[in-house]
Design an enzyme around this catalytic site. Structure first.
Site, PDB file in Angstrom:
ATOM      1  N   CYS A  32       0.841  -1.211   0.000  1.00 40.57           N
ATOM      2  CA  CYS A  32       0.000   0.000   0.000  1.00 40.57           C
ATOM      3  C   CYS A  32       0.874   1.259   0.000  1.00 40.57           C
ATOM      4  O   CYS A  32       0.555   2.247  -0.678  1.00 40.57           O
ATOM      5  CB  CYS A  32      -0.923   0.008   1.212  1.00 40.57           C
ATOM      6  SG  CYS A  32      -2.057  -1.390   1.242  1.00 40.57           S
TER       7      CYS A  32
HETATM    8  C1  BEZ Z   1       0.516  -4.672   1.826  1.00 35.45           C
HETATM    9  O1  BEZ Z   1       0.099  -3.572   1.476  1.00 35.45           O
HETATM   10  O2  BEZ Z   1       1.707  -4.956   1.755  1.00 35.45           O
HETATM   11  C2  BEZ Z   1      -0.439  -5.702   2.337  1.00 35.45           C
HETATM   12  C3  BEZ Z   1      -1.585  -5.318   2.975  1.00 35.45           C
HETATM   13  C4  BEZ Z   1      -2.449  -6.263   3.469  1.00 35.45           C
HETATM   14  C5  BEZ Z   1      -2.157  -7.609   3.313  1.00 35.45           C
HETATM   15  C6  BEZ Z   1      -1.003  -7.993   2.644  1.00 35.45           C
HETATM   16  C7  BEZ Z   1      -0.132  -7.036   2.151  1.00 35.45           C
END
Ligand code: BEZ
Length: 209
Positions: free
Chosen positions: A45
């Site tokens: 994210c």
């Molecule tokens: C991420 O943004 O890295 C992420 C967020 C939720 C679950 C898995 C990865």
């Protein structure tokens, strides 16, 4: 029923990092992209929001406003914004909705319980100036989106909304387009001079402006 292409994009008022926003007013007469991500302070994210911030000029060139969402609260968004800038070198330059009550997430079907009951999936909605849904994409949490692809799709949507054309597989801005079957050969000769016929149903022309 789940949102589908061509449906009216539900309006809402939400708290964002740029104050209270009413979605339709925020979009004005232009195009919009509403996208969700699973959670603040997560690696994928963080890279995604930085990537979108870096494309600000490209979205502006396409008269498109961007609005992001996560179910985390505003206080978390404000702290996380510092990390996004530090890690990606791009300052958050579009509003990020805080949706801890899941109001917008439920309105747009961004929670997919078999993926997670608490975090939104990576949804993308492209909304046209008529406030109708033109495109929907859904990615899982572990796969970051290619925002250059989203720009490419946006370019195609805007082109095909304006002209009676379609874009072929792997099309990129500036490449030839397909004249739709709604256009007769006689009309095509006037509107798309020099077009070529590969099959009676595949007529190619330079990208109109
Ligand atoms: C991420 O943004 O890295 C992420 C967020 C939720 C679950 C898995 C990865």
């Amino acid at each position: 029923m789940a949102l589908q292409l061509g449906d009216a994009a539900p309006n809402f008022t939400a708290e964002t990092t740029e104050g209270m926003i009413t979605f339709h007013e925020y979009l004005g007469d232009g195009w919009g992209i509403l996208f969700s991500h699973p959670a603040d302070f997560t690696p994928v994210c963080t890279t995604e929001l930085g990537a979108v911030a870096k494309l600000r000029g490209e979205f502006a060139r396409r008269n498109t406003k961007v609005l992001a969402l996560s179910v985390d609260p505003m206080e978390s968004h404000e702290r996380w914004a510092g990390d996004i800038e530090e890690v990606t070198g791009a300052k958050l330059n579009f509003p990020l909705i805080a949706d801890p009550e899941l109001t917008v997430a439920n309105l747009y079907g961004m929670l997919h319980p078999n993926a997670s009951t608490t975090m939104t999936v990576r949804s993308v909605f492209i909304i046209g100036p008529d406030k109708k849904v033109k495109l929907m994409l859904t990615y899982p949490a572990a796969t970051g989106r290619d925002f250059k692809e989203i720009l490419r799709v946006l370019t195609s949507l805007q082109l095909t909304a304006k002209h009676q054309v379609a874009t072929p597989a792997d099309w990129r801005e500036g490449e030839e387009v397909i004249i739709t079957m709604a256009v007769s050969n006689e009309e095509a000769a006037v509107r798309f001079p020099g077009y070529t016929t590969i099959k009676p149903y595949i007529r190619m022309a330079a990208q109109p402006v």
